[in-house]
Each structure stands twice: as C-alpha cells, then as structure tokens.
Write an enzyme that holds these catalytic residues in place. Structure first.
Site, short mmCIF file in Angstrom:
data_model
loop_
_atom_site.label_atom_id
_atom_site.label_comp_id
_atom_site.label_asym_id
_atom_site.label_seq_id
_atom_site.Cartn_x
_atom_site.Cartn_y
_atom_site.Cartn_z
N ARG A 199 -3.15 -21.17 -7.02
CA ARG A 199 -2.88 -20.20 -5.94
C ARG A 199 -4.16 -19.70 -5.24
NH1 ARG A 199 -0.97 -14.78 -9.31
NH2 ARG A 199 -2.42 -15.09 -11.02
N ARG A 210 4.12 2.40 10.74
CA ARG A 210 4.20 0.95 10.93
C ARG A 210 5.11 0.47 12.06
NH1 ARG A 210 -0.18 -0.82 7.93
NH2 ARG A 210 -0.03 -0.15 5.76
N GLN A 215 7.85 -9.13 -6.29
CA GLN A 215 7.46 -10.18 -5.34
C GLN A 215 7.40 -11.52 -6.07
OE1 GLN A 215 3.68 -9.31 -3.47
NE2 GLN A 215 3.90 -10.93 -1.96
N ARG A 272 0.84 -1.22 0.00
CA ARG A 272 0.00 0.00 0.00
C ARG A 272 0.87 1.27 0.00
NH1 ARG A 272 -5.31 -0.58 1.62
NH2 ARG A 272 -5.49 1.59 0.98
N HIS A 273 2.15 1.10 0.29
CA HIS A 273 3.05 2.27 0.36
C HIS A 273 3.53 2.61 -1.04
CE1 HIS A 273 2.75 2.80 4.64
NE2 HIS A 273 2.59 1.49 4.67
N ARG A 274 2.89 3.61 -1.63
CA ARG A 274 2.95 3.85 -3.07
C ARG A 274 4.26 4.44 -3.56
NH1 ARG A 274 -2.73 6.79 -2.72
NH2 ARG A 274 -1.91 7.06 -0.60
N SER A 295 6.31 -14.70 -7.77
CA SER A 295 5.05 -14.93 -8.47
C SER A 295 4.50 -16.32 -8.17
CB SER A 295 5.27 -14.78 -9.98
OG SER A 295 4.12 -15.26 -10.66
N ARG A 332 12.67 9.50 2.68
CA ARG A 332 11.43 10.20 3.02
C ARG A 332 10.25 9.23 3.07
NH1 ARG A 332 8.93 15.50 0.00
NH2 ARG A 332 7.70 16.20 1.79
C1 LIG Z 1 -3.00 1.03 11.61
C2 LIG Z 1 -3.38 1.00 10.17
C3 LIG Z 1 -4.61 0.48 9.80
C4 LIG Z 1 -4.98 0.45 8.45
N1 LIG Z 1 -6.20 -0.06 8.11
C5 LIG Z 1 -6.59 -0.07 6.81
C6 LIG Z 1 -7.89 -0.57 6.41
O1 LIG Z 1 -8.67 -1.00 7.23
N2 LIG Z 1 -8.20 -0.56 5.10
C7 LIG Z 1 -7.35 -0.07 4.15
O2 LIG Z 1 -7.70 -0.07 2.97
N3 LIG Z 1 -6.13 0.41 4.48
C8 LIG Z 1 -5.74 0.41 5.77
N4 LIG Z 1 -4.50 0.90 6.11
C9 LIG Z 1 -3.61 1.35 5.04
C10 LIG Z 1 -3.61 2.88 4.94
O3 LIG Z 1 -4.90 3.36 4.67
C11 LIG Z 1 -2.62 3.35 3.85
O4 LIG Z 1 -3.01 2.82 2.60
C12 LIG Z 1 -1.20 2.93 4.11
O5 LIG Z 1 -0.86 3.14 5.45
C13 LIG Z 1 -0.27 3.73 3.18
O6 LIG Z 1 -0.05 5.01 3.67
P1 LIG Z 1 -0.42 6.35 2.92
O7 LIG Z 1 -1.72 6.29 2.27
O8 LIG Z 1 -0.15 7.49 3.87
O9 LIG Z 1 0.50 6.51 1.72
P2 LIG Z 1 1.84 6.10 0.99
O10 LIG Z 1 1.43 5.32 -0.19
O11 LIG Z 1 2.85 5.52 1.93
O12 LIG Z 1 2.31 7.53 0.50
C14 LIG Z 1 2.92 8.48 1.37
C15 LIG Z 1 2.25 9.83 1.25
O13 LIG Z 1 2.30 10.29 -0.11
C16 LIG Z 1 1.14 11.06 -0.39
N5 LIG Z 1 0.39 10.41 -1.48
C17 LIG Z 1 0.63 9.19 -2.04
N6 LIG Z 1 -0.23 8.94 -3.04
C18 LIG Z 1 -1.04 10.02 -3.10
C19 LIG Z 1 -2.15 10.36 -3.92
N7 LIG Z 1 -2.62 9.54 -4.86
N8 LIG Z 1 -2.74 11.54 -3.72
C20 LIG Z 1 -2.30 12.42 -2.79
N9 LIG Z 1 -1.27 12.15 -1.95
C21 LIG Z 1 -0.65 10.97 -2.12
C22 LIG Z 1 0.32 11.11 0.90
O14 LIG Z 1 0.69 12.27 1.61
C23 LIG Z 1 0.78 9.87 1.63
O15 LIG Z 1 0.59 9.93 3.03
C24 LIG Z 1 -4.10 0.95 7.45
C25 LIG Z 1 -2.87 1.46 7.83
C26 LIG Z 1 -2.49 1.50 9.17
C27 LIG Z 1 -1.14 2.05 9.55
#
Ligand SMILES: Cc1cc2nc3c(=O)[nH]c(=O)nc-3n(C[C@H](O)[C@H](O)[C@H](O)COP(=O)(O)OP(=O)(O)OC[C@H]3O[C@@H](n4cnc5c(N)ncnc54)[C@H](O)[C@@H]3O)c2cc1C
Length: 211
Positions: A144, A171, A90, A82-84, A92, A162
């Site tokens: 799978r 995390r 990964q 999820r960290h974009r 396959s 960053r």
């Molecule tokens: C305790 C916890 C519980 C969670 N529970 C859930 C859940 O129930 N369901 C779920 O779906 N997810 C869940 N997540 C995942 C969470 O919602 C985020 O997807 C994940 O933590 C990635 O972090 P981030 O979105 O801040 O962005 P990252 O992808 O790490 O990006 C870092 C930063 O870049 C900026 N950024 C990146 N992309 C964009 C964009 N497109 N537009 C604008 N700004 C952007 C933002 O400022 C963002 O904070 C959870 C996370 C945590 C830590």
C-alpha cells in the site's frame, strides 16, 4: 462518489424536540409525548428556538446518522477523519487487494490532454509496482505504500446532528449554506450528505448554522 444514508434515529426531529421540551416542563414523559404528537408545528418551533435563539445545540445530539461512502479518494478521507466526533470504519489496505482500487483525476487535469496522459501513466506505474510486489510475495500492508492518494476508498461513519452541523458549516459549498472554503471533493461529499439528512430532518437542517 456514492453516499448512502444507511440508518438514522427513528423520528429524529421528534426525539430532539422532546429533549428540548424536557428542559422547560415538569410534565411526566407520557404527557410530554402527547403534547408534541398532537402538535407537529410545536416540534418545529421548539427546534428552531433551541438552534437559533438558545444556541442549545446539545439538543440535536439526540439525532444520529450512519453513512456509507464509496468512490472517495484517500486525499479526502484524510480530511474527513479529522472530524473527531464522527465514528469511522474504512476499508483496510492491509486486507483488501489495493489493485482493485480506482483512481480519481481532478476535472482541471482532464482539461489538459497532455497532462492527463502523465497522470494516467503515473496511475499505471503505481499499479504495475504493486502488481510486481504482490507477485514477489510482498505483504499487502507494505504494497500500500506504492498506492496513490488519489486512490478510492470506502467508509462507514456515524455522526450526530450537532457534529454534522459543524461539518456542514466547514465543508459544504456556499450554495448549500457552508462557508465554501473547503476543497472540491469534500464539498461534493458534504453537499450530498446534507441532501440526505435534509430529507429526514428538514427543520434542523433548514439552514446551516455556524457552530
Ligand atoms: C478549508 C479548510 C482547510 C484546512 N486546512 C488544513 C491544513 O492545512 N492542515 C490541517 O492540519 N488541517 C486543515 N484543516 C482541518 C481543520 O484544521 C480541522 O481539523 C477540521 O476541519 C476538523 O474541524 P474541527 O477541528 O473544528 O473539529 P471537529 O473534530 O469536527 O470537532 C468539532 C468541535 O469539537 C470541539 N473539539 C473537538 N476536539 C476538541 C479538543 N481536543 N479540544 C477542544 N475542543 C475540541 C471543537 O469546538 C471543534 O470545533 C482544514 C479544514 C478546512 C475546512
């Protein structure tokens, strides 16, 4: 869960301090380098200033780290990807034999022998279904679907300091300076990754800042 720091930007704190210093000086490159090389304390001071005072975290984007992780569950790799701003590759399940994967059983489950037995049966059943499917000629990409989320996987990923700072804030455990609300396995991963980067960037990662 095995975390390896495969590679990082050479002399990462120096490169980030150079980027910071570039903002405030008109000196040519060679003089900037000389200024910082002759004064390591200045490197630390510049880095703390951009992080703590200026909040100019773009400066630490110049430090890049590549990790290899093995023995992570697919439950947690879903959270990790999820960290974009990280770049991932990964293993396959379309290509490798999913029967070779391991399975993670949470510690709380292991404390209850009866429940643990149920989990082991579930894992054995999943493996048996995959084995029979393989014998019947079902493609790996379809087999799978019978694998469990607790199955282990391997990944490589690259991230700059960053992006890592943000990841560590979300995390890492409270003890390591994260906010402490993440699930136990990704906390373990983040804490291990932090230990690796602290050893090469002690000033940048001296504390986790909310970012
Ligand atoms: C305790 C916890 C519980 C969670 N529970 C859930 C859940 O129930 N369901 C779920 O779906 N997810 C869940 N997540 C995942 C969470 O919602 C985020 O997807 C994940 O933590 C990635 O972090 P981030 O979105 O801040 O962005 P990252 O992808 O790490 O990006 C870092 C930063 O870049 C900026 N950024 C990146 N992309 C964009 C964009 N497109 N537009 C604008 N700004 C952007 C933002 O400022 C963002 O904070 C959870 C996370 C945590 C830590």
């Amino acid at each position: 869960l095995e975390v390896t720091l495969v590679w990082h930007t050479p002399d990462p704190e120096f490169q980030c301090a150079l980027a910071a210093r570039r903002c405030y000086s008109s000196k040519p490159y060679s003089e900037l380098v000389e200024e910082l090389r002759s004064n390591p304390a200045r490197v630390q001071e510049l880095l703390r200033r951009v992080i703590d005072v200026d909040k100019a975290l773009d400066v630490i984007e110049h430090a890049v780290f590549m990790f290899h992780v093995e023995g992570l569950s697919r439950v947690t790799s879903h959270q990790l990807v999820r960290h974009r701003h990280f770049s991932f590759d990964q293993t396959s399940q379309r290509v490798v034999n999913v029967l070779k994967e391991d399975f993670i059983i949470p510690e709380d489950v292991k404390k209850d022998p009866e429940l643990l037995e149920e989990w082991k049966n579930l894992w054995e059943h999943s493996k048996r279904v995959m084995e029979i499917s393989l014998q019947k000629g079902i493609k790996k990409q379809d087999i799978r679907y019978a694998s469990l989320q607790g199955s282990t996987t391997e990944l490589v990923f690259t991230a700059n300091a960053r992006a890592l700072m943000h990841f560590f804030y979300l995390r890492c455990s409270k003890e390591k300076g994260g906010y402490g609300g993440a699930q136990w396995e990704i906390q373990e991963l983040a804490d291990k990754m932090l230990d690796k980067v602290v050893s090469v960037c002690p000033t940048i990662f001296a504390k986790i800042v909310e970012s």
